[in-house]
Design a protein around this motif. Structure first.
Motif: not given
Length: 277
Positions: A179-201
């Motif tokens: 079934v489908s529920w119309n509610g949000d599970q939110t990805d809200w990462n607080l780490k800096p952009l350089d960490w985010w960049w390395e993660k996606h590399r």
């Protein structure tokens, strides 16, 4: 291993709320910046919290234990392996399992839907889709095809697992319906952009490795998300990724950017949308 998890009473905002028969499984590795926020979020609705830690070097585990969560540790291979090992090898007494990332929160609207609907689900329902929302640079990404990106996050114990993939893994239901529920599970990462960049590399390297070494194997796996243009969100995303992989190499990023940012309106998310895309 026996999962002996204490009652969630330490500073829990759920003290006066109905606790549902759900174990939240949270994968961690050096998540001290997020883990308290995540645990307090799931404590509003889940009766148990299980942390599967990849030998963090910070105080992630100490924080989790102080909040009443059970902590087990296992050396990291990939997220799917961590989740499946926990669900297969740790004794979980609840009827349901909720997969939550350490940098995610369960929003209040989804908590209320779970409280209302989970006790009344028919016996043949073994999985629940919820909305995935991404907050980037403190702004929710509501355009560009990123929201609502529904994914199965809640499974009935014994009736689902994570597909065995290095990345972009999804929970799948082995039998029954969803079934489908119309509610949000939110990805809200607080780490800096350089960490985010390395993660996606790192994600890009793993994606390339997965395509080169396991393409044929994945096509024949039964416990996996199928690629369907007119399927659900995860199936449609898988179909698009397969199409993308067959496009000329240097055409891919241009098509992707123009499709997400222009055609699907990613520009409507302002500076955060620009940086994201």
């Amino acid at each position: 291993m026996r999962c002996q998890i204490s009652s969630l009473k330490v500073g829990s905002p759920s003290a006066n709320r109905l606790m549902l028969p759900i174990t939240a499984i949270i994968l961690t590795k050096d998540e001290s910046i997020h883990i308290e926020r995540c645990i307090r979020s799931v404590q509003r609705v889940c009766s148990h919290v299980l942390i599967v830690d990849s030998f963090s070097t910070d105080d992630t585990c100490d924080i989790a234990r102080s909040l009443g969560a059970e902590v087990v540790q296992h050396r990291f291979k990939h997220q799917a392996d961590q989740f499946n090992r926990a669900s297969d090898n740790v004794t979980i007494d609840t009827e349901w399992i909720w997969r939550v990332d350490a940098d995610e929160i369960i929003e209040e609207g989804l908590v209320r839907i779970a409280e209302r609907d989970l006790p009344n689900l028919p016996n043949d329902v073994n999985g629940v889709y919820v909305n995935k929302k991404i907050v980037f640079m403190n702004r929710p990404l509501l355009h560009g095809g990123w929201y609502p990106a529904q994914q199965i996050k809640i499974i009935r114990r014994g009736f689902g697992r994570s597909e065995d993939k290095e990345m972009d893994e999804h929970l799948v239901v082995l039998s029954g319906r969803t079934v489908s529920w119309n509610g949000d599970q939110t990805d809200w990462n607080l780490k800096p952009l350089d960490w985010w960049w390395e993660k996606h590399r790192g994600y890009a390297k793993r994606e390339a490795h997965m395509q080169v070494t396991a393409w044929e194997k994945q096509k024949h796996e039964s416990a996996t998300v199928k690629a369907r243009l007119f399927g659900n969100g995860a199936e449609r995303k898988r179909w698009m990724k397969n199409l993308y992989a067959h496009c000329p190499l240097y055409v891919r990023p241009i098509i992707y950017f123009l499709g997400r940012y222009i055609l699907l309106g990613g520009f409507l998310d302002g500076y955060a949308g620009w940086y994201w895309h």
